[in-house]
Design a protein around this motif. Structure first.
Motif, PDB file in Angstrom:
ATOM      1  N   GLN A  38       2.015  63.099   8.673  1.00 48.51           N
ATOM      2  CA  GLN A  38       2.537  62.419   7.480  1.00 48.51           C
ATOM      3  C   GLN A  38       1.535  61.404   6.947  1.00 48.51           C
ATOM      4  OE1 GLN A  38       6.233  60.725   8.735  1.00 48.51           O
ATOM      5  NE2 GLN A  38       7.376  62.630   8.485  1.00 48.51           N
ATOM      6  N   ILE A  39       0.937  60.655   7.850  1.00 47.63           N
ATOM      7  CA  ILE A  39      -0.065  59.670   7.442  1.00 47.63           C
ATOM      8  C   ILE A  39      -1.247  60.387   6.796  1.00 47.63           C
ATOM      9  CG2 ILE A  39      -1.784  58.008   8.287  1.00 47.63           C
ATOM     10  CD1 ILE A  39       0.361  57.214  10.412  1.00 47.63           C
ATOM     11  N   PHE A  40      -1.733  61.437   7.438  1.00 48.77           N
ATOM     12  CA  PHE A  40      -2.873  62.181   6.917  1.00 48.77           C
ATOM     13  C   PHE A  40      -2.579  62.779   5.545  1.00 48.77           C
ATOM     14  CE2 PHE A  40      -5.306  66.165   6.551  1.00 48.77           C
ATOM     15  CZ  PHE A  40      -6.583  65.646   6.616  1.00 48.77           C
ATOM     16  N   GLN A  41      -1.417  63.359   5.391  1.00 46.06           N
ATOM     17  CA  GLN A  41      -1.073  64.014   4.137  1.00 46.06           C
ATOM     18  C   GLN A  41      -0.837  63.023   2.997  1.00 46.06           C
ATOM     19  OE1 GLN A  41       2.190  66.462   5.357  1.00 46.06           O
ATOM     20  NE2 GLN A  41       0.850  68.010   6.244  1.00 46.06           N
ATOM     21  N   SER A  42      -0.577  61.774   3.310  1.00 39.18           N
ATOM     22  CA  SER A  42      -0.328  60.785   2.256  1.00 39.18           C
ATOM     23  C   SER A  42      -1.617  60.227   1.659  1.00 39.18           C
ATOM     24  CB  SER A  42       0.540  59.643   2.793  1.00 39.18           C
ATOM     25  OG  SER A  42      -0.157  58.887   3.754  1.00 39.18           O
ATOM     26  N   ARG A  72       0.061  51.834   3.674  1.00 40.94           N
ATOM     27  CA  ARG A  72      -1.214  51.130   3.853  1.00 40.94           C
ATOM     28  C   ARG A  72      -2.404  52.070   3.641  1.00 40.94           C
ATOM     29  NH1 ARG A  72      -4.309  47.041   3.267  1.00 40.94           N
ATOM     30  NH2 ARG A  72      -5.560  46.467   5.029  1.00 40.94           N
ATOM     31  N   VAL A  73      -2.354  53.262   4.210  1.00 46.03           N
ATOM     32  CA  VAL A  73      -3.502  54.165   4.073  1.00 46.03           C
ATOM     33  C   VAL A  73      -3.650  54.704   2.657  1.00 46.03           C
ATOM     34  CG1 VAL A  73      -3.616  54.805   6.508  1.00 46.03           C
ATOM     35  CG2 VAL A  73      -2.285  56.204   4.927  1.00 46.03           C
ATOM     36  N   THR A  74      -2.566  54.752   1.899  1.00 47.44           N
ATOM     37  CA  THR A  74      -2.692  55.208   0.512  1.00 47.44           C
ATOM     38  C   THR A  74      -3.454  54.191  -0.330  1.00 47.44           C
ATOM     39  OG1 THR A  74      -0.553  54.287  -0.149  1.00 47.44           O
ATOM     40  CG2 THR A  74      -0.575  56.581   0.574  1.00 47.44           C
ATOM     41  N   GLN A  75      -3.555  52.960   0.144  1.00 46.03           N
ATOM     42  CA  GLN A  75      -4.273  51.912  -0.572  1.00 46.03           C
ATOM     43  C   GLN A  75      -5.765  51.871  -0.216  1.00 46.03           C
ATOM     44  OE1 GLN A  75      -2.027  48.469   0.551  1.00 46.03           O
ATOM     45  NE2 GLN A  75      -0.341  48.957  -0.819  1.00 46.03           N
ATOM     46  N   ARG A  82       3.783  47.937   9.312  1.00 43.79           N
ATOM     47  CA  ARG A  82       5.169  48.398   9.286  1.00 43.79           C
ATOM     48  C   ARG A  82       5.296  49.758   8.625  1.00 43.79           C
ATOM     49  NH1 ARG A  82       9.281  43.637   9.480  1.00 43.79           N
ATOM     50  NH2 ARG A  82       8.004  42.213  10.664  1.00 43.79           N
ATOM     51  N   ASP A  83       4.484  50.012   7.619  1.00 42.56           N
ATOM     52  CA  ASP A  83       4.507  51.297   6.931  1.00 42.56           C
ATOM     53  C   ASP A  83       3.067  51.796   6.791  1.00 42.56           C
ATOM     54  OD1 ASP A  83       4.930  53.530   5.426  1.00 42.56           O
ATOM     55  OD2 ASP A  83       5.881  52.500   3.750  1.00 42.56           O
ATOM     56  N   PRO A  84       2.546  52.438   7.846  1.00 40.19           N
ATOM     57  CA  PRO A  84       1.139  52.847   7.804  1.00 40.19           C
ATOM     58  C   PRO A  84       0.836  53.841   6.692  1.00 40.19           C
ATOM     59  CG  PRO A  84       2.234  53.714   9.751  1.00 40.19           C
ATOM     60  CD  PRO A  84       3.181  52.763   9.099  1.00 40.19           C
ATOM     61  N   ARG A  85       1.800  54.666   6.306  1.00 38.55           N
ATOM     62  CA  ARG A  85       1.549  55.609   5.209  1.00 38.55           C
ATOM     63  C   ARG A  85       1.250  54.866   3.914  1.00 38.55           C
ATOM     64  NH1 ARG A  85       6.578  59.309   5.308  1.00 38.55           N
ATOM     65  NH2 ARG A  85       7.405  57.353   6.072  1.00 38.55           N
TER      66      ARG A  85
END
Length: 69
Positions: free
Chosen positions: A33-37, A7-10, A2-5
């Motif tokens: 946005q995902i990459f930068q997070s 998830r990827v920060t984890q 639901r919130d991939p950003r």
């Protein structure tokens, strides 16, 4: 996800993002946005001319080569 950003920060691993700028499923803004997070190490590869599912064999082979490297 639901919130991939979030998830990827984890992730406790390096991130390799492959994205086609003309992808009609995941927009370039969303991919950025995902990459930068994500903290480093991270890499972003633009798959110019490819579609979301890498349906052309040449695109899939190129992506596979990057992943394998």
């Amino acid at each position: 996800f639901r919130d991939p950003r979030r998830r990827v920060t984890q992730l406790k691993r390096a991130l390799l993002a492959l994205h086609a700028p003309t992808d009609d499923i995941v927009g370039i803004d969303n991919a950025a946005q995902i990459f930068q997070s994500v903290r480093r190490p991270r890499s972003f590869v633009s798959l110019s001319g490819a579609d979301h599912s890498l349906t052309r064999a040449s695109d899939a082979d190129y992506a596979a080569g990057i992943i394998a490297a």
